[in-house]
Design a protein around this motif. Structure first.
Motif, mmCIF file in Angstrom:
data_model
loop_
_atom_site.group_PDB
_atom_site.id
_atom_site.type_symbol
_atom_site.label_atom_id
_atom_site.label_comp_id
_atom_site.label_asym_id
_atom_site.label_seq_id
_atom_site.Cartn_x
_atom_site.Cartn_y
_atom_site.Cartn_z
ATOM 1 N N ASN A 32 25.544 65.691 0.882
ATOM 2 C CA ASN A 32 24.997 66.915 0.299
ATOM 3 C C ASN A 32 24.375 67.770 1.406
ATOM 4 O O ASN A 32 23.529 67.289 2.169
ATOM 5 C CB ASN A 32 23.948 66.552 -0.750
ATOM 6 N N SER A 33 24.771 69.022 1.496
ATOM 7 C CA SER A 33 24.288 69.901 2.570
ATOM 8 C C SER A 33 22.791 70.188 2.464
ATOM 9 O O SER A 33 22.179 70.659 3.425
ATOM 10 C CB SER A 33 25.075 71.222 2.569
ATOM 11 N N ASP A 34 22.209 69.923 1.305
ATOM 12 C CA ASP A 34 20.769 70.136 1.137
ATOM 13 C C ASP A 34 19.940 68.971 1.685
ATOM 14 O O ASP A 34 18.720 69.053 1.747
ATOM 15 C CB ASP A 34 20.425 70.317 -0.353
ATOM 16 N N TYR A 35 20.604 67.877 2.058
ATOM 17 C CA TYR A 35 19.896 66.693 2.553
ATOM 18 C C TYR A 35 19.783 66.749 4.069
ATOM 19 O O TYR A 35 20.735 67.108 4.766
ATOM 20 C CB TYR A 35 20.630 65.411 2.170
ATOM 21 N N SER A 36 18.607 66.348 4.583
ATOM 22 C CA SER A 36 18.370 66.301 6.020
ATOM 23 C C SER A 36 18.189 64.853 6.455
ATOM 24 O O SER A 36 17.808 63.990 5.649
ATOM 25 C CB SER A 36 17.116 67.097 6.390
ATOM 26 N N VAL A 37 18.441 64.600 7.739
ATOM 27 C CA VAL A 37 18.193 63.267 8.284
ATOM 28 C C VAL A 37 16.726 62.904 8.079
ATOM 29 O O VAL A 37 15.842 63.692 8.384
ATOM 30 C CB VAL A 37 18.558 63.216 9.782
ATOM 31 N N ARG B 50 9.697 65.226 5.089
ATOM 32 C CA ARG B 50 10.639 64.352 4.421
ATOM 33 C C ARG B 50 10.685 64.657 2.918
ATOM 34 O O ARG B 50 9.658 64.792 2.282
ATOM 35 C CB ARG B 50 10.240 62.896 4.648
ATOM 36 N N LYS B 51 11.892 64.771 2.360
ATOM 37 C CA LYS B 51 12.042 65.106 0.949
ATOM 38 C C LYS B 51 12.582 63.920 0.154
ATOM 39 O O LYS B 51 13.295 63.069 0.695
ATOM 40 C CB LYS B 51 12.990 66.303 0.783
ATOM 41 N N SER C 217 18.367 55.437 -0.857
ATOM 42 C CA SER C 217 19.099 55.582 0.395
ATOM 43 C C SER C 217 18.285 56.421 1.363
ATOM 44 O O SER C 217 17.798 57.495 1.002
ATOM 45 C CB SER C 217 20.452 56.276 0.170
ATOM 46 N N LEU C 218 18.136 55.934 2.589
ATOM 47 C CA LEU C 218 17.533 56.714 3.658
ATOM 48 C C LEU C 218 18.652 57.434 4.391
ATOM 49 O O LEU C 218 19.576 56.801 4.906
ATOM 50 C CB LEU C 218 16.768 55.803 4.625
ATOM 51 N N VAL C 219 18.628 58.752 4.410
ATOM 52 C CA VAL C 219 19.668 59.538 5.077
ATOM 53 C C VAL C 219 19.447 59.456 6.592
ATOM 54 O O VAL C 219 18.491 60.007 7.120
ATOM 55 C CB VAL C 219 19.645 61.014 4.620
ATOM 56 N N THR C 220 20.328 58.733 7.278
ATOM 57 C CA THR C 220 20.164 58.521 8.716
ATOM 58 C C THR C 220 21.109 59.370 9.551
ATOM 59 O O THR C 220 20.966 59.430 10.768
ATOM 60 C CB THR C 220 20.385 57.037 9.066
ATOM 61 N N ASN C 221 22.083 59.997 8.915
ATOM 62 C CA ASN C 221 22.976 60.918 9.634
ATOM 63 C C ASN C 221 23.663 61.803 8.618
ATOM 64 O O ASN C 221 23.753 61.455 7.436
ATOM 65 C CB ASN C 221 24.018 60.160 10.471
#
Length: 313
Positions: free
Chosen positions: A124-129, A191-192, A237-241
């Motif tokens: 999802n483009s709204d998610y950041s690392v 962090r979101k 889930s932790l977004v790592t990349n």
């Protein structure tokens, strides 16, 4: 020997080595890649650790960043818990039954809620690392193709032949996490917390078009077996990349014709994440996730239970 008997054999071994106050954990937490620091949420005393290799029938993890041990201790307001520091994966060569065996052990230990975490690529483009995605659904293409953790004879000691998964991700637990998150965040927090759909290992662009928000290579088989056993599930889930969604450059593109070989390689490497980068992102965010996890667990356990009078954990 059935999976039920094997799980009971593992439980017998574990309980014989545990102090009385830790023999009936209420919650189990599975720590994904780079998130082994979550084990530090456990109080120092009482505490017990077991290497996977010492536990009968327990699968061993061979992936870097997965310590391969069970940690028993107290969380939050003296809640007995067991943490699985590292998991075994299907891609390592384990069968689906082996990958999900720890969930059945947790069931036989007396756990009624399992918290699953993983490191995942953001679609999802709204998610950041560094953001955290609270899972509310999943796509399981491997399962649709027949690689399913419940394939084969059903073990009625754990659950029915076809457990419903429409309620796989416990709504009440997700609501409590959102409430706890609001209490611990400030206007300066970068962090979101999102809610989204998870998939396990497939082409990222197709999955995004199908509605997936994060992509990884674990977790869903554990969720299926947890629901088969009647356990409540909370998964994050932790977004790592950020997964690469753009198509690879075409070899006949005019803008590429005068570029050197090194420049072409750089184009293909753009956005690519190796396992070490995933672990590093996990280490960078694990401290924040550890603090937020501890505070979420504390907030949730302080609520005390469900409207029906049952305990929350």
């Amino acid at each position: 020997m059935s999976s039920f008997d094997r799980a009971n054999e593992a439980v017998s071994f574990l309980t014989n080595g545990l102090p009385e106050g830790l023999r009936k954990p209420q919650v189990a937490i599975v720590c994904g890649s780079g998130l082994g620091g979550l084990a530090e949420t456990v109080q120092s005393e009482p505490r017990a650790e077991f290497d996977y290799a010492s536990i009968p029938h327990f699968p061993r993890s061979t992936v870097a960043g997965h310590a391969g041990k069970l940690v028993f201790g107290l969380l939050g307001q003296k809640i007995p818990a067991v943490l699985m520091v590292g998991r075994a994966h299907f891609y390592e060569g384990h069968s689906m039954e082996q990958v999900t065996f720890p969930i059945r052990v947790f069931k036989q230990l007396g756990v009624d809620t399992v918290v699953l975490t993983n490191a995942a690529g953001g679609l999802n483009s709204d998610y950041s690392v560094g953001d955290i995605t609270l899972l509310n659904d999943h796509l399981f293409l491997a399962g649709l193709a027949g690689t399913h953790p419940l394939r084969g004879p059903n073990d009625e000691d754990f659950g029915v032949r076809f457990p419903p998964l429409s309620d796989a991700y416990d709504l009440e637990l997700r609501r409590h996490v959102h409430r706890a998150w609001k209490e611990i965040t400030t206007p300066q927090t970068n962090r979101k917390l999102h809610e989204g759909v998870y998939e396990t290992r497939a082409e990222s662009r197709m999955l995004r078009m199908m509605g997936a928000d994060v992509v990884g290579m674990s977790t869903v088989p554990e969720i299926v077996v947890a629901r088969h056993c009647g356990l409540r599930v909370l998964a994050m889930s932790l977004v790592t990349n950020n997964a690469v969604l753009a198509p690879v450059p075409r070899g006949d593109e005019e803008l590429l014709q005068d570029k050197a070989a090194g420049e072409l390689s750089a184009l293909l490497e753009e956005g690519k994440a190796g396992h070490e980068e995933v672990l590093e992102a996990g280490r960078a965010a694990a401290v924040d996730m550890q603090i937020s996890m501890e505070q979420k667990l504390t907030t949730i356990t302080e609520i005390g239970g469900t409207n029906s009078g049952e305990r929350l954990w």
